[in-house]
Write an enzyme that holds these catalytic residues in place. Sequence first.
Site, mmCIF file in Angstrom:
data_model
loop_
_atom_site.group_PDB
_atom_site.id
_atom_site.type_symbol
_atom_site.label_atom_id
_atom_site.label_comp_id
_atom_site.label_asym_id
_atom_site.label_seq_id
_atom_site.Cartn_x
_atom_site.Cartn_y
_atom_site.Cartn_z
ATOM 1 N N LYS A 558 0.864 -1.176 0.000
ATOM 2 C CA LYS A 558 0.000 0.000 0.000
ATOM 3 C C LYS A 558 0.897 1.221 0.000
ATOM 4 O O LYS A 558 2.109 1.097 0.211
ATOM 5 C CB LYS A 558 -0.915 0.016 1.220
ATOM 6 C CG LYS A 558 -0.165 -0.223 2.549
ATOM 7 C CD LYS A 558 -1.092 -0.324 3.743
ATOM 8 C CE LYS A 558 -1.771 -1.654 3.892
ATOM 9 N NZ LYS A 558 -3.211 -1.633 3.674
ATOM 10 N N ARG A 559 0.301 2.399 -0.250
ATOM 11 C CA ARG A 559 1.117 3.600 -0.186
ATOM 12 C C ARG A 559 1.776 3.736 1.180
ATOM 13 O O ARG A 559 1.269 3.240 2.182
ATOM 14 C CB ARG A 559 0.245 4.838 -0.501
ATOM 15 C CG ARG A 559 -0.041 4.981 -1.976
ATOM 16 C CD ARG A 559 1.231 5.120 -2.804
ATOM 17 N NE ARG A 559 1.858 6.388 -2.577
ATOM 18 C CZ ARG A 559 1.679 7.456 -3.338
ATOM 19 N NH1 ARG A 559 0.900 7.378 -4.403
ATOM 20 N NH2 ARG A 559 2.284 8.586 -3.070
ATOM 21 N N LYS A 564 -0.744 4.320 7.994
ATOM 22 C CA LYS A 564 -0.831 2.915 7.582
ATOM 23 C C LYS A 564 0.170 2.047 8.363
ATOM 24 O O LYS A 564 0.093 0.844 8.373
ATOM 25 C CB LYS A 564 -0.568 2.793 6.081
ATOM 26 C CG LYS A 564 -1.656 3.470 5.225
ATOM 27 C CD LYS A 564 -1.341 3.377 3.752
ATOM 28 C CE LYS A 564 -2.280 4.159 2.868
ATOM 29 N NZ LYS A 564 -3.589 3.516 2.661
ATOM 30 N N THR A 666 -8.804 -1.619 0.372
ATOM 31 C CA THR A 666 -9.347 -2.553 -0.614
ATOM 32 C C THR A 666 -8.358 -3.696 -0.838
ATOM 33 O O THR A 666 -8.760 -4.801 -1.190
ATOM 34 C CB THR A 666 -9.660 -1.852 -1.954
ATOM 35 O OG1 THR A 666 -8.564 -0.980 -2.259
ATOM 36 C CG2 THR A 666 -10.936 -1.053 -1.872
ATOM 37 N N LYS A 670 -8.779 -7.909 -1.284
ATOM 38 C CA LYS A 670 -8.150 -8.715 -2.339
ATOM 39 C C LYS A 670 -7.334 -9.859 -1.732
ATOM 40 O O LYS A 670 -7.372 -10.997 -2.210
ATOM 41 C CB LYS A 670 -7.219 -7.841 -3.193
ATOM 42 C CG LYS A 670 -7.958 -6.782 -3.993
ATOM 43 C CD LYS A 670 -7.006 -5.727 -4.569
ATOM 44 C CE LYS A 670 -7.798 -4.508 -5.000
ATOM 45 N NZ LYS A 670 -6.946 -3.330 -5.295
#
Length: 824
Positions: A558-559, A564, A666, A670
């Site tokens: 992810k970024r 995060k 998201t 996945k």
Amino acid sequence: MATKKKTDQDLQLDKDQLKASIVRHLRSTLGTSEQKASPEAWWKATAAAVNEQVYERLTRTQQTHFKKDTRAIHYLSAEFLMGRLSSNNLHNLSLYKICEEALGELGLELTDLCEQEPDMALGNGGLGRLAACFIDSLATLNYPAVGYGIHYEHGLFRQEIQDGRQIERPDSWREYGNPWEICRPESVQEIPLYGYVETVFGDKGGLKKVWHAGRKIKGVPWDIPVVGFGGHTVNILRLWESRASEFFDWDVFNAGGYIDSQAEKAQAETISKVLYPNDETDAGKELRLIQQYFFCACSIKDILRRYKRVHGADFSNFAAQIAIQLNDTHPTVAIPELMRVLVDEEGLNWDTAWGICYQVFSYTNHTLLPEALEKWSVSLFEKVLPRHLEIIYEINARFLNELVEPKWPGNDAIKAKLSIIEEGDVRKVRMGNLCVIGSSKVNGVAEIHSKLVKEDLFPEYAELWPEKMCNVTNGVTPRRWLLACNPELAGLYNEVVGKEWPLQLDKLRSVVKFADDKAFQQQFMSIKRHNKEKLVKVIKAETGIDVSAEAIFDVQIKRLHEYKRQQLNLIHIMALYRRLLANPDYDMHPRVFIFGSKAAPGYKLAKDIIYAINKLAERVNNDARIQGKLKVVFMPNYRVSLAEKLIPAADVSEQISTAGYEASGTGNMKMALNGAITIGTLDGANIEIAEEAGAENCAIFGLNVDEVKSLKARGYNPYDFYYANSELKAVLDWFDTDYFTPGRPGELSSIKRSLLEGGDPYLTLADFESYSEAHKLIDAWYRDPALWAKKAIINSATMGKFNSDRSIQDYVDRIWKLTSCSVG
Ligand code: GLG
């Protein structure tokens, strides 16, 4: 003479026809021969052959939509992170197998040719990828829809790693042409900018505003066909490219509106040159505001042109025919632009125009981070979009007088908070407020996030308009994120539940009953193993690092952002390393920690974290003392096509944001869909994933939203945790040494500083212990293969809710009110 309408059956190609078509295109479109052709030429010839199918269906779709004149959704987004289209289009047209065979007979591998395609990386992360999944689902469900965005010449930068550091290189996705896009010069638009506003007498008496633009920019549309699964509906994604227009206003020039007309010309072409590489916002930058206005104004003109073709200048049906979704605040300026066109150009009175506008627009919020709610200085707005500023003032005045004052009489504090204009030294236009005021619906992207939008971000608006706020939990397209990227698992599911699951992902739920079945477990896990073995080769090729598929593949992709918390993962790996150094027999199953992440080029700490991960990797991967029990891999240039290789191979999915900060996520969906077990906080869609899969099948840890809030309210002190946990202290102190950067102590100190002196705004240290315990649980589960297989199967089988088709159906039911329109 009436020609017989072609059905889908008539259109379907067989292997020999496709093969002939590829060879024909190789010669007549690419101008080469079978003997000389490069893999790239073969790929383009294949795409051209597939496009024959795509265009036929596109034309049919457009004719049907025109004839039926159905209501349509227009999805405005500054980002569409499409990735590659070849395999997706082949799958959606049911041509993948046929194409594989056709190319096989020509001595070529389809998967190799697909690797020739550059990613279309016209987005930063989740927001842009969501838009891509959504237009796939819209076409699949046969909804009339157009995606509108910017035809960036350069998408998100290509990331190289040099001595552990991120280097940004330009991305040139269409340097040698892109076979999936079509230029539409017949639909060029011209967009005004700058200049001044004049008040004149209108034809019908009364006053009228005229905007004398200082400059006009040409918007050239490029259409990317969006093929729905099954190939019935082919919608378009229309991306605008800016060009200099011939227009030049001498009056404005003489009045001093220009400093340098040459610079203005260069600027015209700069507008669509490059995607802003920031996940959150670059508000305040003039070019960014112009980008936003440029694509919104082009799109609104395009929508009006299409509407008027059928309805002329009668706007009474406009709101019934047109829905516009604003993907985040980036396209907000579309609201005053539609008002401007309706009032100034079409001559509607304000109330009528506002009545239309309000019904047409809806807004999706993707983040609560205050820095991401865009604000533009009034003076910049006035310079670039003088008429829009007047319109915004008018919207604001009416809102405050007609709604806020009656509800909270004399309450200036509430007025100041709800106003579109922020007062202060530098007055600002708040795009979030404008979005809420100008939209009929506002949605968040996961249950918890929508609740926080309503209760914390926009509570007064929610009080004014309780029915306006709603939730639509995100989703991902199972066609790309299972069928195409994990063919073996897709094949297993075809056998066990039938072939309907790519449309009805809920069907996978019936697999839960095999979760304890030894034979099924074995099939499921051997597919995972095979995917891991494929990834082992990719890792070796990309980074030179040897890893074993025996290990647990623990993936955080992810970024890079402090919220995060890649830094939490990092310090935990360091803690494991310490444990192994202290005790070589430390009992853990071998683990490979895999990262993929780009940092915004101006985000210093994020780049330092990438550097630290790479330096840790160098040390750990080459330390014989730990006998390969721990490996760290940073995969450079994380992008959609790399995600497609990592996700099917993941055992563990890291979703470790501070609770309350990740709107949805998201990637979490996945990875779970492909059988990874989530280690995660109760944040965003993790909560709903745990609900679907069962909390016992996820490793949930850390503070929840309420606990985060109350700890912050009490006054969080990271030093409390630093001194209370000797392992944590030792790990943080390690950052100040030269252990990972021999001879250069202090190179990693910024991370420690941010976690201590910097106040650790994302509560990394507060969650460390619980995170470490959750990892012990993961380790214990993995060492029980039957238990692990069961959990992995249940995760994969219960992700039906996160099909983006379900998200789109929620948008349709709750917001857009569309009817599906079957084609052919
Ligand atoms: C945002 C959020 C993500 C979300 C995505 C799509 O940060 O949590 O999943 O949008 O809604 N900026 C983003 O990527």
